[in-house]
Design a protein around this motif. Structure first.
Motif, PDB file in Angstrom:
ATOM      1  N   GLY A  33      29.712  69.237  29.283  1.00 50.36           N
ATOM      2  CA  GLY A  33      29.068  68.869  30.545  1.00 50.36           C
ATOM      3  C   GLY A  33      29.121  70.008  31.551  1.00 50.36           C
ATOM      4  O   GLY A  33      28.120  70.322  32.202  1.00 50.36           O
ATOM      5  N   ALA A  34      30.303  70.616  31.668  1.00 53.02           N
ATOM      6  CA  ALA A  34      30.451  71.740  32.588  1.00 53.02           C
ATOM      7  C   ALA A  34      29.562  72.913  32.170  1.00 53.02           C
ATOM      8  O   ALA A  34      28.946  73.576  33.002  1.00 53.02           O
ATOM      9  CB  ALA A  34      31.919  72.180  32.645  1.00 53.02           C
ATOM     10  N   PHE A  35      29.489  73.138  30.845  1.00 57.21           N
ATOM     11  CA  PHE A  35      28.666  74.253  30.382  1.00 57.21           C
ATOM     12  C   PHE A  35      27.182  73.960  30.596  1.00 57.21           C
ATOM     13  O   PHE A  35      26.406  74.864  30.873  1.00 57.21           O
ATOM     14  CB  PHE A  35      28.936  74.535  28.900  1.00 57.21           C
ATOM     15  CG  PHE A  35      28.360  75.852  28.453  1.00 57.21           C
ATOM     16  CD1 PHE A  35      29.057  77.033  28.654  1.00 57.21           C
ATOM     17  CD2 PHE A  35      27.108  75.916  27.860  1.00 57.21           C
ATOM     18  CE1 PHE A  35      28.517  78.244  28.267  1.00 57.21           C
ATOM     19  CE2 PHE A  35      26.565  77.120  27.460  1.00 57.21           C
ATOM     20  CZ  PHE A  35      27.272  78.300  27.666  1.00 57.21           C
ATOM     21  N   ARG A  36      26.791  72.687  30.460  1.00 60.64           N
ATOM     22  CA  ARG A  36      25.401  72.329  30.723  1.00 60.64           C
ATOM     23  C   ARG A  36      25.028  72.635  32.176  1.00 60.64           C
ATOM     24  O   ARG A  36      23.948  73.141  32.447  1.00 60.64           O
ATOM     25  CB  ARG A  36      25.177  70.850  30.425  1.00 60.64           C
ATOM     26  CG  ARG A  36      24.930  70.562  28.959  1.00 60.64           C
ATOM     27  CD  ARG A  36      24.707  69.081  28.729  1.00 60.64           C
ATOM     28  NE  ARG A  36      24.487  68.813  27.322  1.00 60.64           N
ATOM     29  CZ  ARG A  36      24.801  67.684  26.716  1.00 60.64           C
ATOM     30  NH1 ARG A  36      25.355  66.709  27.394  1.00 60.64           N
ATOM     31  NH2 ARG A  36      24.561  67.517  25.437  1.00 60.64           N
ATOM     32  N   ILE A  37      25.938  72.316  33.097  1.00 58.40           N
ATOM     33  CA  ILE A  37      25.661  72.590  34.509  1.00 58.40           C
ATOM     34  C   ILE A  37      25.554  74.094  34.737  1.00 58.40           C
ATOM     35  O   ILE A  37      24.598  74.586  35.344  1.00 58.40           O
ATOM     36  CB  ILE A  37      26.765  71.986  35.404  1.00 58.40           C
ATOM     37  CG1 ILE A  37      26.742  70.457  35.303  1.00 58.40           C
ATOM     38  CG2 ILE A  37      26.569  72.421  36.857  1.00 58.40           C
ATOM     39  CD1 ILE A  37      27.907  69.773  35.987  1.00 58.40           C
ATOM     40  N   ALA A  38      26.541  74.851  34.229  1.00 63.17           N
ATOM     41  CA  ALA A  38      26.525  76.306  34.410  1.00 63.17           C
ATOM     42  C   ALA A  38      25.321  76.938  33.724  1.00 63.17           C
ATOM     43  O   ALA A  38      24.636  77.799  34.295  1.00 63.17           O
ATOM     44  CB  ALA A  38      27.826  76.904  33.858  1.00 63.17           C
ATOM     45  N   GLY A  39      25.060  76.507  32.480  1.00 61.48           N
ATOM     46  CA  GLY A  39      23.917  77.055  31.758  1.00 61.48           C
ATOM     47  C   GLY A  39      22.600  76.700  32.412  1.00 61.48           C
ATOM     48  O   GLY A  39      21.671  77.516  32.468  1.00 61.48           O
ATOM     49  N   GLY A  40      22.498  75.475  32.914  1.00 60.73           N
ATOM     50  CA  GLY A  40      21.284  75.064  33.615  1.00 60.73           C
ATOM     51  C   GLY A  40      21.038  75.904  34.857  1.00 60.73           C
ATOM     52  O   GLY A  40      19.894  76.302  35.139  1.00 60.73           O
ATOM     53  N   LEU A  41      22.101  76.193  35.598  1.00 57.88           N
ATOM     54  CA  LEU A  41      21.962  77.043  36.789  1.00 57.88           C
ATOM     55  C   LEU A  41      21.532  78.459  36.409  1.00 57.88           C
ATOM     56  O   LEU A  41      20.711  79.083  37.090  1.00 57.88           O
ATOM     57  CB  LEU A  41      23.281  77.074  37.574  1.00 57.88           C
ATOM     58  CG  LEU A  41      23.693  75.752  38.220  1.00 57.88           C
ATOM     59  CD1 LEU A  41      25.082  75.871  38.844  1.00 57.88           C
ATOM     60  CD2 LEU A  41      22.674  75.324  39.276  1.00 57.88           C
ATOM     61  N   LEU A  42      22.089  78.977  35.291  1.00 55.77           N
ATOM     62  CA  LEU A  42      21.705  80.311  34.822  1.00 55.77           C
ATOM     63  C   LEU A  42      20.232  80.326  34.412  1.00 55.77           C
ATOM     64  O   LEU A  42      19.484  81.242  34.773  1.00 55.77           O
ATOM     65  CB  LEU A  42      22.578  80.729  33.634  1.00 55.77           C
ATOM     66  CG  LEU A  42      22.203  82.038  32.939  1.00 55.77           C
ATOM     67  CD1 LEU A  42      22.294  83.211  33.907  1.00 55.77           C
ATOM     68  CD2 LEU A  42      23.099  82.290  31.737  1.00 55.77           C
ATOM     69  N   LEU A  43      19.805  79.306  33.665  1.00 56.23           N
ATOM     70  CA  LEU A  43      18.406  79.232  33.259  1.00 56.23           C
ATOM     71  C   LEU A  43      17.492  79.071  34.474  1.00 56.23           C
ATOM     72  O   LEU A  43      16.376  79.610  34.497  1.00 56.23           O
ATOM     73  CB  LEU A  43      18.195  78.063  32.288  1.00 56.23           C
ATOM     74  CG  LEU A  43      18.859  78.197  30.918  1.00 56.23           C
ATOM     75  CD1 LEU A  43      18.618  76.942  30.091  1.00 56.23           C
ATOM     76  CD2 LEU A  43      18.337  79.419  30.173  1.00 56.23           C
ATOM     77  N   PHE A  44      17.972  78.337  35.479  1.00 55.43           N
ATOM     78  CA  PHE A  44      17.171  78.178  36.696  1.00 55.43           C
ATOM     79  C   PHE A  44      16.992  79.519  37.401  1.00 55.43           C
ATOM     80  O   PHE A  44      15.921  79.822  37.936  1.00 55.43           O
ATOM     81  CB  PHE A  44      17.826  77.170  37.644  1.00 55.43           C
ATOM     82  CG  PHE A  44      16.961  76.807  38.822  1.00 55.43           C
ATOM     83  CD1 PHE A  44      15.989  75.827  38.693  1.00 55.43           C
ATOM     84  CD2 PHE A  44      17.113  77.445  40.039  1.00 55.43           C
ATOM     85  CE1 PHE A  44      15.171  75.501  39.767  1.00 55.43           C
ATOM     86  CE2 PHE A  44      16.308  77.131  41.113  1.00 55.43           C
ATOM     87  CZ  PHE A  44      15.331  76.153  40.990  1.00 55.43           C
TER      88      PHE A  44
END
Length: 215
Positions: free
Chosen positions: A73-84
């Motif tokens: 879950g934490a990685f999804r948030i961090a990865g999503g922000l990076l992709l954004f």
């Protein structure tokens, strides 16, 4: 989410992140002075190396996160922000400038026969965005068969990229500066929406985990 929907999402996310049309003119710049056969060899080697990198992260990325104590879950948030952030750069034409600088440095520091490894395979194809997306997608696939399907999706994406690099000269002429700008911005908006979904899913997973924790 059904496995078919997950795989379609994976295909779209990786295709937008790898960005074959955006890589085509950079590939031409990297292979200036090469003939068609030499360009084909560079494209093939770079695509195969990038596939190996992304397949490794698809198989072992989640395990590495577990060892480090990072929840998916934490990685999804961090990865999503990076992709954004990558999507933001695509929409406002900053990503292409960064890639151009990477290309120029590589030509200065590396021999021409090594460009398939750096910077083509890493970081232009299998860059931070593609690696993050791969780990995020693998985290939602539990069985070995589903992971194998994800690797198949990665292979299809890189086959499309390889085909794009083979016709890079014609594609670059066809799109032109205006066509590339329009396509890059459109892909950036799509990636921003996918990134937002990663953040939403990650937040739900994190809240669910927190709600299930003992008080």
């Amino acid at each position: 989410m059904a496995i078919a929907d997950t795989l379609i999402n994976a295909f779209t996310t990786l295709l937008v992140t790898v960005d074959p049309p955006g890589l085509a003119p950079l590939f031409l710049g990297l292979t200036t002075g090469m003939n068609r056969s030499e360009r084909s060899q560079v494209a093939l080697r770079g695509s195969l190396i990038a596939f190996g990198i992304l397949a490794a992260f698809a198989l072992f990325g989640s395990s590495v996160l577990g060892i480090l104590g990072i929840s998916i879950g934490a990685f999804r948030i961090a990865g999503g922000l990076l992709l954004f952030w990558i999507a933001f750069e695509m929409v406002f034409e900053r990503r292409q400038d960064r890639k151009e600088k990477t290309k120029d440095v590589a030509i200065t520091l590396d021999q021409i026969h090594n460009i398939a490894v750096f910077p083509l395979a890493l970081p232009l194809i299998a860059g931070p965005g593609a690696i993050s997306a791969t780990i995020l997608l693998a985290g939602s696939l539990q069985s070995s068969f589903e992971r194998a399907q994800l690797i198949g999706v990665i292979a299809i994406n890189l086959l499309l990229l390889f085909a794009t690099l083979l016709i890079a000269e014609r594609l670059d002429r066809f799109l032109g500066v205006t066509g590339r700008a329009i396509l890059t911005r459109l892909l950036g908006v799509i990636l921003a929406a996918l990134a937002a979904q990663f953040v939403v899913d990650g937040t739900k997973a994190a809240l669910s985990l927190a709600g299930g924790a003992p008080h």
